[in-house]
Design a protein around this motif. Structure first.
Motif, PDB file in Angstrom:
ATOM      1  N   GLN A   6      10.956 -25.802  66.472  1.00 37.93           N
ATOM      2  CA  GLN A   6      11.343 -26.647  65.340  1.00 37.93           C
ATOM      3  C   GLN A   6      12.176 -25.822  64.364  1.00 37.93           C
ATOM      4  O   GLN A   6      11.772 -24.736  63.955  1.00 37.93           O
ATOM      5  N   TRP A   7      13.343 -26.352  63.979  1.00 41.09           N
ATOM      6  CA  TRP A   7      14.258 -25.607  63.122  1.00 41.09           C
ATOM      7  C   TRP A   7      13.649 -25.273  61.769  1.00 41.09           C
ATOM      8  O   TRP A   7      13.785 -24.160  61.279  1.00 41.09           O
ATOM      9  N   ASP A   8      12.993 -26.241  61.129  1.00 40.19           N
ATOM     10  CA  ASP A   8      12.441 -26.002  59.795  1.00 40.19           C
ATOM     11  C   ASP A   8      11.417 -24.877  59.809  1.00 40.19           C
ATOM     12  O   ASP A   8      11.383 -24.047  58.892  1.00 40.19           O
ATOM     13  N   GLU A   9      10.601 -24.836  60.851  1.00 42.36           N
ATOM     14  CA  GLU A   9       9.612 -23.759  60.982  1.00 42.36           C
ATOM     15  C   GLU A   9      10.309 -22.412  61.157  1.00 42.36           C
ATOM     16  O   GLU A   9       9.901 -21.413  60.567  1.00 42.36           O
ATOM     17  N   VAL A  34      28.851 -20.047  78.649  1.00 40.98           N
ATOM     18  CA  VAL A  34      28.602 -20.554  80.000  1.00 40.98           C
ATOM     19  C   VAL A  34      27.484 -21.592  79.981  1.00 40.98           C
ATOM     20  O   VAL A  34      27.585 -22.645  80.597  1.00 40.98           O
ATOM     21  N   GLU A  35      26.416 -21.291  79.240  1.00 43.56           N
ATOM     22  CA  GLU A  35      25.276 -22.202  79.171  1.00 43.56           C
ATOM     23  C   GLU A  35      25.380 -23.167  77.992  1.00 43.56           C
ATOM     24  O   GLU A  35      24.658 -24.156  77.938  1.00 43.56           O
ATOM     25  N   GLY A  36      26.253 -22.847  77.026  1.00 42.33           N
ATOM     26  CA  GLY A  36      26.375 -23.683  75.839  1.00 42.33           C
ATOM     27  C   GLY A  36      25.162 -23.557  74.934  1.00 42.33           C
ATOM     28  O   GLY A  36      24.771 -24.528  74.279  1.00 42.33           O
ATOM     29  N   LYS A  37      24.548 -22.384  74.890  1.00 45.72           N
ATOM     30  CA  LYS A  37      23.331 -22.188  74.099  1.00 45.72           C
ATOM     31  C   LYS A  37      23.568 -21.194  72.974  1.00 45.72           C
ATOM     32  O   LYS A  37      24.265 -20.205  73.137  1.00 45.72           O
ATOM     33  N   LEU A  38      22.941 -21.474  71.856  1.00 46.97           N
ATOM     34  CA  LEU A  38      22.930 -20.593  70.711  1.00 46.97           C
ATOM     35  C   LEU A  38      21.521 -20.035  70.583  1.00 46.97           C
ATOM     36  O   LEU A  38      20.552 -20.795  70.568  1.00 46.97           O
ATOM     37  N   MET A  56      24.915 -29.335  69.232  1.00 41.86           N
ATOM     38  CA  MET A  56      26.008 -29.017  68.315  1.00 41.86           C
ATOM     39  C   MET A  56      25.627 -29.296  66.857  1.00 41.86           C
ATOM     40  O   MET A  56      26.106 -28.641  65.953  1.00 41.86           O
ATOM     41  N   GLN A  57      24.733 -30.256  66.635  1.00 43.30           N
ATOM     42  CA  GLN A  57      24.350 -30.591  65.264  1.00 43.30           C
ATOM     43  C   GLN A  57      23.543 -29.476  64.602  1.00 43.30           C
ATOM     44  O   GLN A  57      23.433 -29.418  63.373  1.00 43.30           O
ATOM     45  N   ASP A  58      22.998 -28.560  65.389  1.00 42.26           N
ATOM     46  CA  ASP A  58      22.254 -27.432  64.828  1.00 42.26           C
ATOM     47  C   ASP A  58      23.167 -26.368  64.237  1.00 42.26           C
ATOM     48  O   ASP A  58      22.694 -25.461  63.558  1.00 42.26           O
ATOM     49  N   LEU A  59      24.475 -26.450  64.478  1.00 39.88           N
ATOM     50  CA  LEU A  59      25.401 -25.463  63.916  1.00 39.88           C
ATOM     51  C   LEU A  59      25.442 -25.523  62.394  1.00 39.88           C
ATOM     52  O   LEU A  59      25.555 -24.495  61.731  1.00 39.88           O
ATOM     53  N   LYS A  61      22.937 -26.337  60.509  1.00 41.99           N
ATOM     54  CA  LYS A  61      21.687 -25.699  60.088  1.00 41.99           C
ATOM     55  C   LYS A  61      21.815 -24.186  60.192  1.00 41.99           C
ATOM     56  O   LYS A  61      21.318 -23.451  59.339  1.00 41.99           O
ATOM     57  N   PHE A  62      22.482 -23.725  61.249  1.00 44.77           N
ATOM     58  CA  PHE A  62      22.707 -22.301  61.451  1.00 44.77           C
ATOM     59  C   PHE A  62      23.537 -21.725  60.308  1.00 44.77           C
ATOM     60  O   PHE A  62      23.219 -20.667  59.763  1.00 44.77           O
ATOM     61  N   GLU A  63      24.601 -22.412  59.903  1.00 40.60           N
ATOM     62  CA  GLU A  63      25.434 -21.962  58.791  1.00 40.60           C
ATOM     63  C   GLU A  63      24.644 -21.932  57.491  1.00 40.60           C
ATOM     64  O   GLU A  63      24.801 -21.021  56.679  1.00 40.60           O
ATOM     65  N   ARG A  64      23.776 -22.914  57.282  1.00 44.51           N
ATOM     66  CA  ARG A  64      22.956 -22.949  56.075  1.00 44.51           C
ATOM     67  C   ARG A  64      21.984 -21.770  56.038  1.00 44.51           C
ATOM     68  O   ARG A  64      21.780 -21.148  54.997  1.00 44.51           O
ATOM     69  N   LEU A  65      21.397 -21.430  57.195  1.00 42.92           N
ATOM     70  CA  LEU A  65      20.505 -20.274  57.269  1.00 42.92           C
ATOM     71  C   LEU A  65      21.282 -18.985  57.001  1.00 42.92           C
ATOM     72  O   LEU A  65      20.798 -18.102  56.289  1.00 42.92           O
ATOM     73  N   ASN A  66      22.492 -18.869  57.548  1.00 43.93           N
ATOM     74  CA  ASN A  66      23.337 -17.698  57.287  1.00 43.93           C
ATOM     75  C   ASN A  66      23.588 -17.527  55.797  1.00 43.93           C
ATOM     76  O   ASN A  66      23.461 -16.435  55.257  1.00 43.93           O
ATOM     77  N   ARG A  67      23.971 -18.617  55.127  1.00 50.56           N
ATOM     78  CA  ARG A  67      24.233 -18.544  53.683  1.00 50.56           C
ATOM     79  C   ARG A  67      22.980 -18.149  52.916  1.00 50.56           C
ATOM     80  O   ARG A  67      23.036 -17.336  51.997  1.00 50.56           O
TER      81      ARG A  67
END
Length: 131
Positions: A6-9, A34-38, A56-59, A61-67
């Motif tokens: 779970q992303w929030d966790e 190749v696998e399309g996985k982050l 792709m929609q998790d990107l 969230k990934f940018e928000r975590l980076n910031r």
């Protein structure tokens, strides 16, 4: 190694891990085309948190975590505001140049760097053989 689904966790655990040990915590993001996985990994050498996704929609969230993590890393040593009152007699200024330089607003600085282009094949240069 803890795989969190779970992303929030994951975001909450990653930020808490950083706050507990900011000097030893590392954050790694790996994308496998190749696998399309982050794959995101946060570790402090004792605890390892991992999050894998192929959405792709998790990107966003990934940018928000980076910031969020970069803001925490940037602000880990709070700056001290200059005091408006007079300092007690016998106390040294916080910085040696603080007494000599008046407080002025800093002008914005623009830095431009030339683009360096590599010519040729970019391979290793051959040495001249001496005979």
């Amino acid at each position: 190694m803890v795989n969190i689904h779970q992303w929030d966790e994951f975001q909450k655990a990653a930020e808490e891990l950083y706050l507990l040990s900011p000097k030893t915590t590392r954050y790694v993001a790996k994308y496998r085309h190749v696998e399309g996985k982050l794959v995101l990994k946060v570790t402090d050498d004792r605890t390892c948190l991992k999050y894998k996704t192929d959405q792709m929609q998790d990107l966003n969230k990934f940018e928000r975590l980076n910031r969020s993590l970069m803001a925490k890393m940037h602000n880990r040593a709070p700056t001290q505001e200059p005091s408006t009152g007079s300092a007690p007699a016998g106390s040294a200024p916080a910085h040696p140049s603080a007494a000599a330089a008046p407080a002025t607003a800093a002008a914005p600085v623009t830095i431009s760097s030339p683009v360096i282009q590599q010519q040729g094949g970019g391979g290793k240069a051959k040495k001249n053989k001496r005979r």
